[in-house]
Design an enzyme around this catalytic site. Structure first.
Site, PDB file in Angstrom:
ATOM      1  N   HIS A   1      70.094-119.190   1.935  1.00  0.00           N
ATOM      2  CA  HIS A   1      71.387-119.359   2.598  1.00  0.00           C
ATOM      3  C   HIS A   1      72.464-118.464   1.996  1.00  0.00           C
ATOM      4  O   HIS A   1      73.491-118.226   2.626  1.00  0.00           O
ATOM      5  CB  HIS A   1      71.816-120.837   2.579  1.00  0.00           C
ATOM      6  CG  HIS A   1      72.277-121.337   1.250  1.00  0.00           C
ATOM      7  ND1 HIS A   1      71.484-122.086   0.415  1.00  0.00           N
ATOM      8  CD2 HIS A   1      73.473-121.215   0.609  1.00  0.00           C
ATOM      9  CE1 HIS A   1      72.152-122.396  -0.675  1.00  0.00           C
ATOM     10  NE2 HIS A   1      73.364-121.884  -0.583  1.00  0.00           N
TER      11      HIS A   1
ATOM     12  N   SER B   1      74.723-121.586  -6.327  1.00  0.00           N
ATOM     13  CA  SER B   1      73.506-121.518  -5.525  1.00  0.00           C
ATOM     14  C   SER B   1      72.740-120.237  -5.822  1.00  0.00           C
ATOM     15  O   SER B   1      73.295-119.148  -5.785  1.00  0.00           O
ATOM     16  CB  SER B   1      73.844-121.572  -4.031  1.00  0.00           C
ATOM     17  OG  SER B   1      74.363-122.822  -3.682  1.00  0.00           O
TER      18      SER B   1
ATOM     19  N   ASP C   1      64.383-122.421   1.391  1.00  0.00           N
ATOM     20  CA  ASP C   1      65.702-121.900   1.007  1.00  0.00           C
ATOM     21  C   ASP C   1      65.598-120.928  -0.165  1.00  0.00           C
ATOM     22  O   ASP C   1      66.419-120.956  -1.087  1.00  0.00           O
ATOM     23  CB  ASP C   1      66.659-123.041   0.662  1.00  0.00           C
ATOM     24  CG  ASP C   1      68.125-122.572   0.618  1.00  0.00           C
ATOM     25  OD1 ASP C   1      68.437-121.585   1.312  1.00  0.00           O
ATOM     26  OD2 ASP C   1      68.919-123.167  -0.117  1.00  0.00           O
TER      27      ASP C   1
END
Length: 377
Positions: free
Chosen positions: A121, A229, A151
Site C-alpha cells: 500500500h 508502514s 501487503d
C-alpha cells in the site's frame, strides 16, 4: 549539676571515650574502606540492535497523478454534454484536472543488490519513487513486484551502491514476551525507534475486521504510527523479524502489527523471480464450528460452507457441512488455521484432510492450486 554533667559527657566524647555509668570504652574510629562499584553500562541493548540494522532502514517518497473533476460528484461523461454545461453554466474548460498526490512510508534493504521490502500500500499507484537513506543519499527506485493479498512489495534501488543491508531473523522462533523494536519514519520523522514486546503470534487479519488479505500477523505494543508502514520490526539482536504493516486506531489503539519475516522472505523471493506471488487455495469457504450451547466453548475445526465447482476440493470429494478436523495429521483449531496450513504447504503439494461427515471420519487428499488458476464460481 546538670550543666556540669553535660560538660563531662562532652569532654569524654571529645577525648575519644564513651561514658556509660562507671564504665568507659575507647571509641575506635577506622577510616572507611573504598568499595569497588561495578562500571555502569550506559548503552542499552536497543541502541546496539538499532546500530545493526538501522542504516538499512529507508524512507520511501511516492508521487502519483490523480485526476479530479472541478464539478464534484458529476460523472465525467455528463460533463462532456454541451447542453448540461450550458444549463448549469459550466465553462467548456471545466473538465478533469490533475494534481500530484504525495505519500511517504518506510522500508528495509535486505539484499546487497539494492532490494528492499516495504508494504504494497506504500507504493500503490506510484508514478515516481524516491528512496532516502540514513547516510543522506537520495536515489530513484522502481517496484519489482507487489502482492496485495499479503501487503508486501519489493523495490529495487537504481545505482550500484554499496547499500547497507539488514540481517533477517527467524520469525518461527519468536515467543510471546520477546522484545520488539519498531524502526521507521512516522509522520516524516526519520529514524524513529520505539520499544515494546511481542504480544501475540499468528494474529489473523480476519480477527481485526480486515478482508481480502491472507495474513497471520505479529502483534506488538511497540508504537507503529503512520509512516512506519514497511519499516522493520527488530528483535533484541537487531535482526528483522517482521515488516510493520498497520496499527489499530479507535478502541484498542496502541496495538501494532507486523508481517512475519519468514513469510515476507518467501513472498519477496517469488516477487523477484516471478514478478508475482503464488497463493495456494483448494476452493472452499469456511466458518467456525457452531457452539453446542451459547455458553460452551467453540469446538475445534472448520465447517465447509461452500465448495468451488471444479476446484481442488470438489475434485477430491469434499462436501458442504463437512468439518475439517486435521491437516496432514495435525489438529486444526479454526478456519484461519486451515488457511495458514494450506499456505505453508504451497501450490501442487498434496495434503491430507481429515473431515467429520455426520458420524464418520473421512480422509481425503487434496492438491492446492494457485489462486489465479481457480476459475471464478
Amino acid at each position: 549539676m546538670l550543666s556540669q554533667s553535660r560538660s563531662l559527657v562532652a569532654s569524654a566524647l571529645a577525648g575519644g571515650f564513651l561514658v556509660a555509668g562507671v564504665s568507659s570504652i575507647p571509641l575506635v574510629v577506622r577510616p572507611q574502606e573504598a568499595v569497588a562499584r561495578p562500571a555502569i553500562h550506559r548503552d542499552s541493548f536497543v541502541a546496539d540492535a538499532v546500530k545493526q540494522s538501522g542504516p538499512a532502514v529507508v524512507t520511501l517518497e511516492t508521487s502519483r497523478t490523480v485526476n479530479q473533476s472541478t464539478a464534484a460528484g458529476v460523472p465525467p461523461a455528463l460533463m462532456q454534454d454541451p447542453l448540461f454545461r450550458h444549463f448549469f453554466g459550466i465553462p467548456r474548460s471545466s473538465g478533469a484536472r490533475s494534481r500530484i498526490q504525495r505519500g511517504q512510508g518506510s522500508g528495509v534493504i535486505f539484499d546487497a543488490k539494492g532490494l528492499l521490502l516495504t508494504n504494497a500500500h506504500v507504493v500503490e499507484g506510484a508514478d515516481q519513487l524516491t528512496v532516502g537513506l540514513s547516510d543522506g543519499r537520495r536515489v530513484s527506485a522502481r517496484v519489482v513486484g507487489k502482492d496485495e493479498l499479503t501487503d508486501l512489495a519489493v523495490v529495487r534501488l537504481e545505482g550500484s551502491g554499496p547499500w547497507p543491508v539488514a540481517a533477517l531473523g527467524d520469525s518461527d522462533r519468536l515467543s510471546v514476551g520477546d522484545w520488539a523494536i519498531a524502526v521507521g519514519n512516522p509522520f516524516g520523522l526519520e529514524s524513529t525507534v520505539t520499544l515494546g514486546i511481542i504480544s501475540n503470534l499468528n494474529r489473523n487479519v480476519a480477527q481485526l475486521g480486515i478482508s481480502g488479505k491472507r495474513l497471520d500477523l505479529i502483534q506488538t505494543d511497540a508504537a507503529i504510527n503512520p509512516g512506519n508502514s514497511g519499516g522493520p520490526l527488530l528483535n533484541a539482536d537487531g535482526e528483522v523479524i517482521g515488516i510493520n504493516t498497520l496499527v489499530r486506531s479507535g478502541p484498542g489503539a496502541g496495538l501494532g502489527f507486523a508481517i512475519p519475516i519468514n513469510r515476507a522472505r518467501t513472498i519477496a523471493e517469488q516477487l523477484v523471480t516471478r514478478g508475482k506471488a503464488r497463493h495456494p487455495v483448494i476452493g472452499i469457504r469456511l466458518s467456525p464450528v457452531p457452539r453446542p450451547t451459547p455458553t460452551s466453548p467453540v469446538p475445534p475445526g472448520a465447517v465447509i460452507r461452500s465448495v468451488q465447482p471444479g476446484g481442488p476440493a470438489d475434485r477430491a470429494g469434499l462436501k458442504v457441512d463437512d468439518v475439517i478436523t486435521s491437516f496432514d495429521g495435525q489438529p486444526v483449531a479454526d478456519p484461519a488455521a486451515v488457511v495458514s496450513a494450506i499456505e505453508r504447504r504451497g501450490v501442487g503439494a498434496t495434503v491430507a484432510l481429515e473431515v467429520k461427515r455426520g458420524l464418520a471420519l473421512v480422509t481425503l487428499d487434496v492438491k492446492p492450486v494457485d489462486l489465479s488458476e481457480l476459475a471464478p464460481g
